[in-house]
Design a protein around this motif. Structure first.
Motif, PDB file in Angstrom:
ATOM      1  N   ALA A  58       0.518  -1.195   0.050  1.00 41.65           N
ATOM      2  CA  ALA A  58      -0.151  -0.051   0.418  1.00 41.65           C
ATOM      3  C   ALA A  58       0.512   0.894   0.055  1.00 41.65           C
ATOM      4  CB  ALA A  58      -1.016  -0.148   1.256  1.00 41.65           C
ATOM      5  N   ILE A  59       2.034   1.104   0.755  1.00 39.90           N
ATOM      6  CA  ILE A  59       3.110   2.124   0.856  1.00 39.90           C
ATOM      7  C   ILE A  59       4.225   1.557   0.274  1.00 39.90           C
ATOM      8  CG2 ILE A  59       2.267   3.946   2.816  1.00 39.90           C
ATOM      9  CD1 ILE A  59       3.667   2.430   4.583  1.00 39.90           C
ATOM     10  N   VAL A  60       5.325   2.312  -0.877  1.00 40.52           N
ATOM     11  CA  VAL A  60       6.938   2.706  -0.175  1.00 40.52           C
ATOM     12  C   VAL A  60       6.984   2.556   0.711  1.00 40.52           C
ATOM     13  CG1 VAL A  60       9.272   2.985  -1.301  1.00 40.52           C
ATOM     14  CG2 VAL A  60       6.339   3.262  -2.525  1.00 40.52           C
ATOM     15  N   PRO A  61       7.403   0.300   0.815  1.00 41.21           N
ATOM     16  CA  PRO A  61       8.560   0.535   2.280  1.00 41.21           C
ATOM     17  C   PRO A  61      10.023   1.755   2.728  1.00 41.21           C
ATOM     18  CG  PRO A  61       8.743  -1.725   1.044  1.00 41.21           C
ATOM     19  CD  PRO A  61       7.951  -0.328   0.014  1.00 41.21           C
ATOM     20  N   TRP A  62       9.773   1.841   3.699  1.00 41.37           N
ATOM     21  CA  TRP A  62      10.838   2.503   4.281  1.00 41.37           C
ATOM     22  C   TRP A  62      12.049   2.201   3.966  1.00 41.37           C
ATOM     23  CZ3 TRP A  62      15.359   1.952   7.036  1.00 41.37           C
ATOM     24  CH2 TRP A  62      15.903   3.216   7.993  1.00 41.37           C
ATOM     25  N   PRO A  89      12.715  14.108  -3.454  1.00 41.66           N
ATOM     26  CA  PRO A  89      11.489  14.121  -2.040  1.00 41.66           C
ATOM     27  C   PRO A  89      10.985  12.293  -2.175  1.00 41.66           C
ATOM     28  CG  PRO A  89      10.783  15.331  -3.330  1.00 41.66           C
ATOM     29  CD  PRO A  89      11.824  14.932  -4.953  1.00 41.66           C
ATOM     30  N   SER A  90      10.826  12.289  -0.715  1.00 44.09           N
ATOM     31  CA  SER A  90       9.916  10.685  -0.134  1.00 44.09           C
ATOM     32  C   SER A  90       9.456  10.714  -0.502  1.00 44.09           C
ATOM     33  CB  SER A  90      10.450  11.229   1.468  1.00 44.09           C
ATOM     34  OG  SER A  90       9.363  11.742   1.904  1.00 44.09           O
ATOM     35  N   ALA A  91       8.419   9.729  -0.187  1.00 41.63           N
ATOM     36  CA  ALA A  91       7.576   8.851  -0.733  1.00 41.63           C
ATOM     37  C   ALA A  91       6.389   9.471  -0.570  1.00 41.63           C
ATOM     38  CB  ALA A  91       7.417   7.558  -0.851  1.00 41.63           C
ATOM     39  N   ARG A  92       6.110   9.612   1.120  1.00 42.05           N
ATOM     40  CA  ARG A  92       4.949  10.368   1.379  1.00 42.05           C
ATOM     41  C   ARG A  92       5.097  11.820   1.454  1.00 42.05           C
ATOM     42  NH1 ARG A  92       5.615   9.915   7.970  1.00 42.05           N
ATOM     43  NH2 ARG A  92       5.312   7.735   7.909  1.00 42.05           N
TER      44      ARG A  92
END
Length: 262
Positions: free
Chosen positions: A180-184, A256-259
């Motif tokens: 669901a989100i890109v792993p850190w 930029p980060s995924a967030r």
């Protein structure tokens, strides 16, 4: 970066050339970040031909690009240099992949994937199992080609690598859709990826000068150690450089980060 590479390779006598000689060689692109020169070529081509690609039939363009890529690389994959002249030999073994025909299919495929991303994702997910198996088959074919000495070069310029790279990328995209989100970890490495690319070779060269316990004579230990250590050091240097004035001009600006991208 050119100066850094020259200092390390001359200091460690990697090529048995002086610092000035290494610097001159690097200025002409003969060092690891040569791919920056290739990206620059495609940036120029994109400005010139993007409007034509947007209107053209993607399948026709991709087919032509694939054929051109194979035809261009084939002689360099299968045959030795046609002359023993040192200039011809060097051009045949090195400079051929510095110009865009050696990579044209990858970039055109990337262009059309970017323009039709949602459709591509839907197409891949419709047969996700097949796309997960496909790179395994592709890798087996590559091993066979290597085993029978059809192509003896072990590098990214192999003609069979064009197909394998596309299949592997498709499998990675299929797997990534499960998150669901890109792993850190992936997000951090991705943000620092350009700096890692620029720095990993100098880091590996310096690591190679250190003394290690006997256990590191095993490739099963040495290769993972070299991979993880060079990755972390290159990532750390990139992060530090981006915190000092003008440091980003040496190792590249962090994305930029995924967030942050939402």
């Amino acid at each position: 970066m050119i100066v850094l590479y020259a200092a390390i390779t001359s200091g460690l006598s990697i090529h048995e050339r002086s610092f000035v000689a290494e610097l001159v060689v690097n200025i002409f692109g003969l060092f690891n970040p040569y791919f920056v020169l290739i990206i620059l070529q495609f940036a120029i081509l994109h400005q010139l031909f993007a409007s034509y690609l947007a209107d053209a039939n993607p399948w026709w363009v991709l087919t032509i690009a694939f054929g051109l890529n194979i035809i261009y690389l084939l002689p360099f994959n299968l045959y030795e240099a046609p002359s023993e002249n040192i200039v011809v030999t060097y051009l045949w073994s090195t400079y051929y992949f510095y110009i865009f025909p050696a990579w044209i299919f990858y970039f055109i495929a990337g262009y059309y994937i970017g323009r039709n991303y949602d459709h591509i994702i839907a197409f891949l997910l419709a047969s996700r199992v097949s796309w997960l198996i496909a790179p395994v088959i592709g890798l087996a074919v590559m091993f066979c080609i290597e085993y029978f000495h059809i192509v003896n070069e072990a590098n990214s310029k192999r003609i069979d690598n064009i197909v394998y790279a596309m299949l592997a990328a498709a499998a990675i995209v299929v797997v990534s859709q499960r998150f669901a989100i890109v792993p850190w970890v992936i997000d951090v490495v991705s943000r620092h990826s350009f700096g890692i690319y620029l720095l990993h070779i100098p880091v590996l060269l310096l690591l190679g000068e250190l003394e290690y316990p006997q256990i590191f004579s095993s490739g099963l230990i040495a290769i993972p150690f070299a991979f993880i250590t060079s990755l972390l050091i290159a990532l750390g240097i990139t992060a530090v450089c981006n915190r000092v004035p003008y440091g980003c001009y040496v190792v590249g600006r962090l994305t930029p980060s995924a967030r942050q991208r939402g």
